[in-house]
Structures are given as C-alpha cells and as structure tokens.
Design a protein around this motif. Structure first.
Motif, PDB file in Angstrom:
ATOM      1  N   ASN A 205      47.836  33.804  38.584  1.00 14.53           N
ATOM      2  CA  ASN A 205      49.022  34.638  38.396  1.00 14.53           C
ATOM      3  C   ASN A 205      48.662  36.104  38.612  1.00 14.53           C
ATOM      4  O   ASN A 205      47.804  36.659  37.916  1.00 14.53           O
ATOM      5  CB  ASN A 205      49.576  34.430  36.990  1.00 14.53           C
ATOM      6  N   ARG A 206      49.281  36.736  39.599  1.00 14.41           N
ATOM      7  CA  ARG A 206      48.959  38.136  39.925  1.00 14.41           C
ATOM      8  C   ARG A 206      49.154  39.069  38.733  1.00 14.41           C
ATOM      9  O   ARG A 206      48.474  40.089  38.616  1.00 14.41           O
ATOM     10  CB  ARG A 206      49.829  38.620  41.088  1.00 14.41           C
ATOM     11  N   SER A 207      50.098  38.748  37.864  1.00 13.53           N
ATOM     12  CA  SER A 207      50.396  39.640  36.745  1.00 13.53           C
ATOM     13  C   SER A 207      49.245  39.738  35.752  1.00 13.53           C
ATOM     14  O   SER A 207      49.217  40.648  34.916  1.00 13.53           O
ATOM     15  CB  SER A 207      51.661  39.166  36.016  1.00 13.53           C
ATOM     16  N   THR A 208      48.287  38.809  35.823  1.00 12.69           N
ATOM     17  CA  THR A 208      47.140  38.839  34.903  1.00 12.69           C
ATOM     18  C   THR A 208      45.982  39.669  35.453  1.00 12.69           C
ATOM     19  O   THR A 208      44.993  39.877  34.754  1.00 12.69           O
ATOM     20  CB  THR A 208      46.640  37.407  34.625  1.00 12.69           C
ATOM     21  N   LEU A 209      46.077  40.146  36.693  1.00 13.22           N
ATOM     22  CA  LEU A 209      44.982  40.899  37.307  1.00 13.22           C
ATOM     23  C   LEU A 209      45.011  42.359  36.851  1.00 13.22           C
ATOM     24  O   LEU A 209      46.084  42.955  36.695  1.00 13.22           O
ATOM     25  CB  LEU A 209      45.072  40.840  38.827  1.00 13.22           C
ATOM     26  N   ASN A 210      43.823  42.945  36.674  1.00 17.59           N
ATOM     27  CA  ASN A 210      43.766  44.375  36.369  1.00 17.59           C
ATOM     28  C   ASN A 210      43.843  45.172  37.671  1.00 17.59           C
ATOM     29  O   ASN A 210      43.867  44.600  38.775  1.00 17.59           O
ATOM     30  CB  ASN A 210      42.507  44.721  35.563  1.00 17.59           C
ATOM     31  N   LEU A 211      43.854  46.494  37.560  1.00 17.76           N
ATOM     32  CA  LEU A 211      44.051  47.334  38.747  1.00 17.76           C
ATOM     33  C   LEU A 211      42.911  47.182  39.746  1.00 17.76           C
ATOM     34  O   LEU A 211      43.142  47.152  40.964  1.00 17.76           O
ATOM     35  CB  LEU A 211      44.186  48.800  38.318  1.00 17.76           C
ATOM     36  N   ASP A 212      41.674  47.085  39.259  1.00 17.27           N
ATOM     37  CA  ASP A 212      40.540  46.917  40.169  1.00 17.27           C
ATOM     38  C   ASP A 212      40.631  45.581  40.907  1.00 17.27           C
ATOM     39  O   ASP A 212      40.327  45.501  42.106  1.00 17.27           O
ATOM     40  CB  ASP A 212      39.224  46.987  39.393  1.00 17.27           C
ATOM     41  N   GLU A 213      41.030  44.528  40.193  1.00 17.39           N
ATOM     42  CA  GLU A 213      41.163  43.219  40.824  1.00 17.39           C
ATOM     43  C   GLU A 213      42.280  43.223  41.861  1.00 17.39           C
ATOM     44  O   GLU A 213      42.138  42.635  42.941  1.00 17.39           O
ATOM     45  CB  GLU A 213      41.425  42.147  39.763  1.00 17.39           C
ATOM     46  N   LEU A 214      43.381  43.887  41.549  1.00 22.19           N
ATOM     47  CA  LEU A 214      44.478  43.968  42.507  1.00 22.19           C
ATOM     48  C   LEU A 214      44.050  44.724  43.765  1.00 22.19           C
ATOM     49  O   LEU A 214      44.391  44.325  44.887  1.00 22.19           O
ATOM     50  CB  LEU A 214      45.690  44.650  41.871  1.00 22.19           C
ATOM     51  N   ALA A 215      43.300  45.815  43.583  1.00 30.20           N
ATOM     52  CA  ALA A 215      42.831  46.578  44.735  1.00 30.20           C
ATOM     53  C   ALA A 215      41.882  45.734  45.580  1.00 30.20           C
ATOM     54  O   ALA A 215      41.964  45.732  46.812  1.00 30.20           O
ATOM     55  CB  ALA A 215      42.134  47.854  44.270  1.00 30.20           C
ATOM     56  N   SER A 216      40.980  45.015  44.933  1.00 33.27           N
ATOM     57  CA  SER A 216      40.044  44.155  45.659  1.00 33.27           C
ATOM     58  C   SER A 216      40.787  43.046  46.388  1.00 33.27           C
ATOM     59  O   SER A 216      40.478  42.724  47.542  1.00 33.27           O
ATOM     60  CB  SER A 216      39.028  43.562  44.686  1.00 33.27           C
ATOM     61  N   LEU A 217      41.783  42.466  45.722  1.00 34.45           N
ATOM     62  CA  LEU A 217      42.576  41.397  46.337  1.00 34.45           C
ATOM     63  C   LEU A 217      43.310  41.905  47.574  1.00 34.45           C
ATOM     64  O   LEU A 217      43.323  41.248  48.622  1.00 34.45           O
ATOM     65  CB  LEU A 217      43.566  40.838  45.325  1.00 34.45           C
ATOM     66  N   GLU A 218      43.920  43.085  47.474  1.00 35.86           N
ATOM     67  CA  GLU A 218      44.671  43.634  48.601  1.00 35.86           C
ATOM     68  C   GLU A 218      43.758  43.900  49.792  1.00 35.86           C
ATOM     69  O   GLU A 218      44.136  43.654  50.949  1.00 35.86           O
ATOM     70  CB  GLU A 218      45.388  44.909  48.175  1.00 35.86           C
ATOM     71  N   LYS A 219      42.545  44.401  49.546  1.00 35.97           N
ATOM     72  CA  LYS A 219      41.603  44.639  50.635  1.00 35.97           C
ATOM     73  C   LYS A 219      41.237  43.342  51.331  1.00 35.97           C
ATOM     74  O   LYS A 219      41.161  43.269  52.563  1.00 35.97           O
ATOM     75  CB  LYS A 219      40.346  45.317  50.088  1.00 35.97           C
ATOM     76  N   ARG A 220      41.003  42.296  50.547  1.00 33.13           N
ATOM     77  CA  ARG A 220      40.597  41.020  51.126  1.00 33.13           C
ATOM     78  C   ARG A 220      41.751  40.348  51.853  1.00 33.13           C
ATOM     79  O   ARG A 220      41.559  39.721  52.893  1.00 33.13           O
ATOM     80  CB  ARG A 220      40.021  40.119  50.035  1.00 33.13           C
ATOM     81  N   GLU A 221      42.960  40.481  51.318  1.00 28.55           N
ATOM     82  CA  GLU A 221      44.117  39.920  52.018  1.00 28.55           C
ATOM     83  C   GLU A 221      44.364  40.655  53.330  1.00 28.55           C
ATOM     84  O   GLU A 221      44.703  40.032  54.347  1.00 28.55           O
ATOM     85  CB  GLU A 221      45.354  39.986  51.115  1.00 28.55           C
ATOM     86  N   MET A 222      44.167  41.972  53.335  1.00 31.64           N
ATOM     87  CA  MET A 222      44.306  42.746  54.566  1.00 31.64           C
ATOM     88  C   MET A 222      43.248  42.325  55.580  1.00 31.64           C
ATOM     89  O   MET A 222      43.529  42.137  56.773  1.00 31.64           O
ATOM     90  CB  MET A 222      44.209  44.240  54.271  1.00 31.64           C
ATOM     91  N   PHE A 223      42.017  42.158  55.113  1.00 32.99           N
ATOM     92  CA  PHE A 223      40.944  41.730  56.000  1.00 32.99           C
ATOM     93  C   PHE A 223      41.222  40.324  56.534  1.00 32.99           C
ATOM     94  O   PHE A 223      40.988  40.033  57.706  1.00 32.99           O
ATOM     95  CB  PHE A 223      39.613  41.745  55.254  1.00 32.99           C
ATOM     96  N   PHE A 224      41.723  39.469  55.676  1.00 32.78           N
ATOM     97  CA  PHE A 224      42.063  38.095  56.049  1.00 32.78           C
ATOM     98  C   PHE A 224      43.063  38.100  57.211  1.00 32.78           C
ATOM     99  O   PHE A 224      42.888  37.405  58.216  1.00 32.78           O
ATOM    100  CB  PHE A 224      42.641  37.379  54.828  1.00 32.78           C
ATOM    101  N   GLU A 225      44.116  38.895  57.098  1.00 33.48           N
ATOM    102  CA  GLU A 225      45.136  38.940  58.145  1.00 33.48           C
ATOM    103  C   GLU A 225      44.609  39.610  59.405  1.00 33.48           C
ATOM    104  O   GLU A 225      44.901  39.178  60.524  1.00 33.48           O
ATOM    105  CB  GLU A 225      46.380  39.661  57.631  1.00 33.48           C
ATOM    106  N   ASP A 226      43.818  40.678  59.246  1.00 30.48           N
ATOM    107  CA  ASP A 226      43.228  41.343  60.408  1.00 30.48           C
ATOM    108  C   ASP A 226      42.295  40.400  61.161  1.00 30.48           C
ATOM    109  O   ASP A 226      42.281  40.354  62.395  1.00 30.48           O
ATOM    110  CB  ASP A 226      42.446  42.586  59.976  1.00 30.48           C
ATOM    111  N   GLN A 227      41.501  39.650  60.405  1.00 34.36           N
ATOM    112  CA  GLN A 227      40.558  38.730  61.022  1.00 34.36           C
ATOM    113  C   GLN A 227      41.293  37.643  61.794  1.00 34.36           C
ATOM    114  O   GLN A 227      40.932  37.304  62.919  1.00 34.36           O
ATOM    115  CB  GLN A 227      39.661  38.101  59.953  1.00 34.36           C
TER     116      GLN A 227
END
Length: 310
Positions: A205-227
């Motif tokens: 559940n995204r709502s349980t993530l802290n700000l650092d986890e959300l930032a890390s998740l967004e970077k990886r999702e962006m990399f995932f789509e770019d890749q």
C-alpha cells in the motif's frame, strides 16, 4: 488504496524482504517451489548482495535471498527486460552463490542445496505454455536425477492469463498478485482470504511508505519505464537497420541519462568509458546505478571493471 508494482526491484524487495515479510515469503516460496505444500516452515531473509570472495569474480546483485527449511538457500530475481546473456547470468549467479558458501579450507560436505527462482515479465521458453517451470540435473537417456544440489525455477508472468474469477489455487493467487496488484484499488475478497497475500497487499500500500521510500520508488518506476522504452526503440532500430547496435545504443543512452539525473553532467571522458562497455557490463551498470550517490561511485565502479579485465 493504491499498490506499488511488485515487478520493480524496490517493490519486490519491499513486499518480500521487509521485516514483516517472513510469513509472506514462506507462503510465496511454498507456492512456487513446492506446489503449495507447507514444506517451508521457517526461513531467514539475508542480505541478497553477494560480494565475490575470489579476486576477479563478478559481483552478484539479487532481489531476495533466504535460508529456508532443510538448510537450503533460495535466491530470487525479478527481471522485466530480456537483456543479452540473461540466461547465462542466471546460471552464473546460481553457481557462484552455491560455490561461495565455503570458507577457506572447508570441505565440500559443508555445501548446502541452492534453488534459484527467476521471475520474468517476458516469455523465456517458447516451446511450452507452462508459466511455472522447474529444472534439475537429470541423465539424458534414462532421465534419473543427479544429486539435487542446484535447482532452477522460472515463473513467466506473460503466460498467466487467468482473470480473478478463474483463480483457484495458492499458486495462481500469488501470480495474479504479481501481475495485477498495481491495477487494483482494493484487496479482492478472494485474495484477502489468504492471510499472507492480504499482508503482502498491506505492505504494498503506497500510503504506508515514507517520503524517502516514495522518492526511491518513483526513481525506480521512472527507470523501469525508460528502460522498457529504450529496449523497444533499440529493437525497432535494430530491425530497421538489420543489426542489433540500436538496442545497445538505446541502453547506453538510457544509462547516461539516468546517471546525469542523479549526479549531474557527465564529463566526456566518462561518457566514452561507458560507451565502450560490453553489453553484459551495461546490464551490470543498469542494475546498480540507482545505488550511486555521486560520480565518484561511478568512477570507482568503472575502475573495478577495468581491474577485472587486466
């Protein structure tokens, strides 16, 4: 509710390797490895990074690693893009993890069995419709098994096409979760009836993530789509030009762009060194670049690659 994607490295590790994930991982592994039988009763989640103990060996980067019942080791890798030499990398990681169990002067009797579970978001075996495949060493003609010390298990997500109404087993329930969690806005009752899968949804559940986890998740999702986009573009260029250089060029451009986002402008000499990497080395760099915090980390990695080649 909105759920993170289990097919990203961050999402998979968050769901299956968090402190509260023990029962989740037990249920998942029993489903994937033992036909949903309660074979695994306990496990220990351990550091999945395997630094080589022998100079010259490549580092290994895995998503999840655990010691399970029977003193077996399980290594799990989620792979969304079918990169060059991927199947060889699976065997290398399994063999290396098995071999590096021994400390200096320990006998071979200290070796314990290893299972490598690989989850792919692409079709790996064209000659079968099975979405779950299990390999062991067998005699070619008479089909009897060698010692079951290393096993390879593959879950091919695109081959699983059941909708929720068709899901009947624990195996199907876990595969449905992996494929569809990001597209759901609530936990389906059928899946919530399995306590471990309900826990997996709550962890995701995204709502349980802290700000650092959300930032890390967004970077990886962006990399995932770019890749994914770079691979598609490269394949198109490769088909148009009758060669595969387009794929490699697209991957290199993606990596340079990602490094630039994290560390700033890349000096021309460093760009040149990256462009001269082999396809396998580019794959390795793509896996670890999100852990770089500065260009010094990148330079140190490039120096280690050069040292291995000497």
């Amino acid at each position: 509710m909105n759920f993170i994607n289990p097919k990203t490295d961050f999402g998979f590790k968050k769901i299956f390797a968090s402190p509260q994930s023990k029962e989740v991982l037990i249920s998942f592994l029993n489903a994937m490895l033992y036909n949903a039988e309660p074979t695994i009763t306990d496990l220990e989640i351990i550091d999945p990074y395997a630094a080589p103990s022998i100079t010259g060996l490549k580092d290994t980067y895995l998503d999840v690693k655990a010691k399970i019942t029977g003193n077996k080791t399980v290594i799990i890798e989620m792979q969304v893009i079918n990169v060059e030499a991927f199947t060889k990398r699976i065997i290398y990681n399994a063999a290396k993890t098995y071999a590096t169990q021994l400390k200096p002067r320990e006998g071979y009797s200290k070796l314990n069995p290893l299972i490598a579970l690989t989850i792919t978001d692409f079709i790996l075996f064209e000659n079968t419709d099975k979405f779950l495949s299990h390999f062991v060493f067998k005699e070619v003609e008479e089909n009897f098994e060698y010692y079951r010390e290393i096993e390879l298990v593959f879950l091919e997500l695109p081959k699983f096409n059941q909708n929720l109404e068709q899901v009947q087993s624990l195996i199907q329930s876990w595969v449905y979760f992996l494929k569809n969690a990001p597209n759901l806005d609530e936990i389906p009752d059928k899946l919530a009836s399995v306590p471990e899968i309900k826990t997996a949804f709550n962890i995701a559940n995204r709502s349980t993530l802290n700000l650092d986890e959300l930032a890390s998740l967004e970077k990886r999702e962006m990399f995932f789509e770019d890749q994914r986009g770079a691979v598609i573009k490269g394949m198109q260029e490769g088909r148009q030009e009758g060669r595969q250089e387009g794929l490699i060029e697209g991957q290199t451009a993606l990596i340079l762009r990602q490094i630039g986002r994290r560390t700033g402008d890349i000096p021309p000499e460093i760009q040149t060194r990256i462009q001269q990497l082999s396809p396998e080395q580019l794959d390795d760099l793509g896996e670890i670049l999100l852990d770089f915090t500065s260009q010094e980390d990148l330079i140190a990695w490039l120096e280690s690659v050069s040292a291995q080649q000497q």
